[in-house]
Design an enzyme around this catalytic site. Structure first.
Site, mmCIF file in Angstrom:
data_model
loop_
_atom_site.group_PDB
_atom_site.id
_atom_site.type_symbol
_atom_site.label_atom_id
_atom_site.label_comp_id
_atom_site.label_asym_id
_atom_site.label_seq_id
_atom_site.Cartn_x
_atom_site.Cartn_y
_atom_site.Cartn_z
ATOM 1 N N GLY A 468 11.561 23.833 -15.056
ATOM 2 C CA GLY A 468 10.583 22.753 -15.075
ATOM 3 C C GLY A 468 11.237 21.404 -15.288
ATOM 4 N N GLY A 470 9.846 17.322 -16.493
ATOM 5 C CA GLY A 470 8.738 16.467 -16.894
ATOM 6 C C GLY A 470 9.184 15.035 -17.084
ATOM 7 N N GLY A 471 8.298 14.255 -17.715
ATOM 8 C CA GLY A 471 8.585 12.847 -17.885
ATOM 9 C C GLY A 471 9.775 12.577 -18.785
ATOM 10 C CB VAL A 475 12.199 23.038 -19.413
ATOM 11 C CG1 VAL A 475 12.133 24.264 -20.322
ATOM 12 C CG2 VAL A 475 11.459 21.871 -20.045
ATOM 13 C CE LYS A 488 11.434 17.627 -23.364
ATOM 14 N NZ LYS A 488 10.178 17.192 -23.975
ATOM 15 C CG ASP A 584 1.488 13.942 -21.023
ATOM 16 O OD1 ASP A 584 0.546 13.734 -20.234
ATOM 17 O OD2 ASP A 584 2.634 14.231 -20.636
#
Length: 732
Positions: A468, A470-471, A475, A488, A584
């Site tokens: 993954g 994200g912002g 990950v 992460k 979020d």
């Protein structure tokens, strides 16, 4: 009328290359059989490979060949004139310039067989002599029309042959004439494929070798010009544009379907009825595609082939084809596998190619040693050299430059060792600096946080392990010991990364709840600190609802996910020492374990506001889920998370994705405003009659969360309590 799909021949240039390669390779074993034992394999100078054959038992149905020994040398013809034949119709015709009236004499019709020029099994093609339709004037008002039509197969059954569209063209020769590709009659309504015209009788405008419309025209052979799908007849037709002018300036006109480059226009062909036919006494060359036609196509992988399966040779394979004129017929061709050649239609017909005998086709460097093997060849470099001879990369293992380098290596070895020791010490010092800069001494005292060594986590940070992005970062999934974890890695260069990291570790080390993702530890020995979380096997709610991992979810599971997510957020808002605002909330940040238990993850925005910084314009979040009031004011509160949770509830019950235009939110709010049930908006998977009341209650709860009046929104604790009661009532 049934119409089979169009045949797809290889591009002409590729076919020519393959033809050249095949002719060279065929020289390697002139004795290699092409037909069954005891069957003749030649007629005159023409090879007759199976499935073609000259005797009973020597050919497949539809491929019989007749050898006429009255000629010297003997000539080969396709057998069965009822199926494969050329029809010749001759009659006199009178015409007037406007083509308004024609009178015909009684036609004289005869039939002749189709003569073979050659057969290529590897290309699944045969070349034959094709007909030439002609119209020659006898006086100023009358001319003699000689229609010639080549027919392949019957109208009621599929034949194995079709005219190749890619390798043939339509040609017209004449002073003023239109040529059709679908009919042989001058009164046909078939569209003109090409038109030849010499204005004002200027024969000097014609040019040898040019078929650009001045005395000669050329057009592609189109599938749509055939009544039966794949082109199964050659019937070019003449349409005289000005018959009276024919007698004065152009005694003969011609139409033909011919192999590309098989006809070279000569201006002499415009005169008399002997010149062009004299150049092609047997007819013009035409390329036919052929295939095995029957009730079956290529067998599926793992399936036993039918009893009459044609691809009998080892190292052969089957390719579906569309040759044949019957819409319900299936067809296929057989090919030898790569690095094999021969006849795939006979036992052991595909033989290994000795590539080493053909260096022009199969490259091996002059510094390599070509070694043939079954299904290919190798080209290792000569002794004392290294590389790959197939790529031309053979070089001395120890060239002069290498010897010089080896000699000087000893001189600089001590310098390299010293430099290496220096770098190792520098790296160790740098690692310690990272550790201290990232708060290592302070976090050592936090017993619930495990501090990992750099070498434990760096091997996990491979692109193949990434699950993954994200912002705030990426990950990765990996194992530490026997435990599967998610690592992460914040995005390098993010100006806020150190602030995020310190805040996240402090906050999450204090958050212990069954519906909040558990922080296991971190690594501080790198420039960008790494966080280690428990791994949840079912991924995110977003994947389950909308992504590639989309799975069926009954209403019980959805209600549990909503209740557990609300419980986690309520804990963050009300039961920690410092109020934690997520900022979020969205399906991508709600993770699910193997039993679909929901856990809140990614406290991206909470890291920025935990130290009493409630006003911020630098929060990174998904605006599709974000509170419009927050976007306008910059003030993030617990009610901002409530709004986002309301959007999540709508996605749970509708399985529709929300977007920046808030279309999903607006549709539900509008239905609620009108007092209507939102039945048609619910996911069909859960919208059963007995559950509509519960779904309507959930939709109403979501609309409450989405109220633009922040004070009118319920608290997260209230939402969690109501969902808990719904969940317990349903399970009781």
């Amino acid at each position: 009328m049934r119409t089979p799909s169009r045949s797809r021949p290889l591009p002409t240039i590729l076919l020519l290359i393959l033809a050249g390669a095949a002719s060279v390779i065929a020289e390697q074993d002139e004795q290699q059989p092409v037909t069954h034992p005891g069957c003749p394999d030649k007629c005159g100078n023409i090879s007759i490979p199976f499935p073609f054959g000259l005797m009973p038992g020597c050919f497949r149905e539809g491929f019989e060949v007749t050898c006429d020994h009255t000629f010297d040398p003997p000539r080969a013809f396709l057998a069965d004139r009822d199926t494969n034949r050329i029809t010749v119709t001759e009659h006199d015709e009178s015409a007037v310039p406007d083509d308004s009236y024609r009178s015909y004499s009684y036609p004289n019709t005869s039939y002749c067989p189709i003569e073979l020029m050659d057969v290529s099994v590897d290309r699944s093609q045969a070349r034959v002599y094709g007909p030439i339709t002609s119209g020659c004037s006898t006086n100023s008002t009358t001319y003699k029309l000689k229609d010639q039509v080549m027919m392949l197969g019957r109208l009621t059954s599929a034949g194995p042959f079709a005219v190749s569209e890619a390798l043939n063209v339509v040609i017209g020769v004449g002073w003023r004439v239109g040529v059709t590709a679908g009919s042989s009659y001058t009164t046909s309504s078939t569209a003109v494929a090409c038109r030849s015209e010499l204005p004002a009788g200027r024969l000097e405008d014609a040019r040898n070798g040019s078929c650009a419309g001045r005395g000669c025209c050329e057009a592609a052979l189109r599938q749509e010009n055939s009544y039966y799908g794949p082109v199964t007849n050659v019937a070019p037709g003449l349409r005289l544009e000005d018959s009276n002018a024919l007698w004065k300036t152009n005694p003969c006109s011609y139409a033909m379907v011919v192999e590309k480059s098989g006809y070279n226009f000569s201006t002499l062909d415009l005169y008399g009825d002997k010149v062009l036919p004299g150049r092609f006494p047997k007819g013009v060359p035409v390329v036919l595609d052929f295939a095995i036609v029957g009730d079956a196509a290529c067998p599926e992988k793992g399936r036993r082939p039918p009893p009459d399966y044609a691809c009998v040779s080892n190292n052969s394979y089957c390719v579906n084809a569309t040759v044949g004129q019957s819409g319900y017929a299936l067809s296929y061709v057989c090919k030898c596998a790569e690095h094999y050649e021969g006849n795939p239609y006979i036992a052991n017909g595909c033989q290994d190619i000795d590539e080493c005998k053909f260096p022009d086709l199969y490259y091996c460097s002059t510094n390599g040693i070509c070694k043939n093997r079954l299904g290919g060849y190798d080209c290792p470099c000569k002794p004392g050299m290294k590389g790959d001879g197939k790529l031309g990369h053979c070089a001395e293992k120890f060239p002069l430059v290498a010897k010089v380098i080896v000699g000087t290596t000893g001189c600089i070895f001590i310098i390299v060792v010293i430099s290496l020791i220096f770098l190792l010490r520098k790296e160790k010092r740098k690692t310690r600096e990272f550790y201290e800069k990232n708060g290592g001494p302070t976090l050592e005292k936090a017993k619930i946080i495990k501090l990992f060594k750099r070498e434990e986590l760096v091997p996990i940070l491979k692109s193949s392990n990434r699950i993954g992005k994200g912002g705030f970062g990426e990950v990765y999934k990996g194992n530490i010991g026997n435990e599967l974890v998610a690592v992460k890695k914040p995005i390098k260069g993010n100006l806020l990364e150190k602030e995020q990291f310190a805040n996240e570790v402090i906050i999450q080390s204090q958050v212990i709840h069954k519906n909040i993702i558990r922080l296991i530890g971190c690594c501080l020995e790198v420039d960008t600190p790494l966080l280690v979380y428990e791994f949840l096997s079912n991924g995110s709610l977003d994947d389950i609802l909308h992504g590639d991992g989309k799975k069926p979810l009954n209403l019980d599971i959805r209600l549990s996910i909503a209740s557990e997510s609300a419980d986690g957020l309520a804990y963050m808002h009300s039961q920690t020492n410092t109020i934690i605002l997520h900022g979020d909330v969205k399906p991508a940040n709600i993770l699910l374990d193997d039993k679909f238990v929901a856990k809140i993850s990614d406290f991206g925005i909470s890291r920025l506001i935990a130290r009493e910084k409630q006003h911020t314009r630098y929060v990174i979040g998904d605006t599709s889920y974000m509170d419009p009031v927050y976007l306008q004011s910059g003030l993030l509160t617990e009610k901002s998370d409530v709004y986002s949770f309301g959007v999540v509830l709508l996605e749970l019950i509708s399985r529709k994705k929300t977007f920046d235009d808030n279309s999903l939110v607006n549709v539900f709010i509008e239905a609620h405003r009108r007092g209507e049930r939102a039945t048609e908006l619910f996911d069909n998977e859960i919208a059963v009659a007995e559950d509509l009341e519960l779904l309507q209650n959930l939709a109403g709860m979501a609309v409450e969360c989405l109220n633009l009046d922040v004070d009118q929104r319920p608290a997260m604790t209230d939402i969690a309590h109501r969902l808990l009661i719904m969940n317990q009532s349903r399970n009781s």
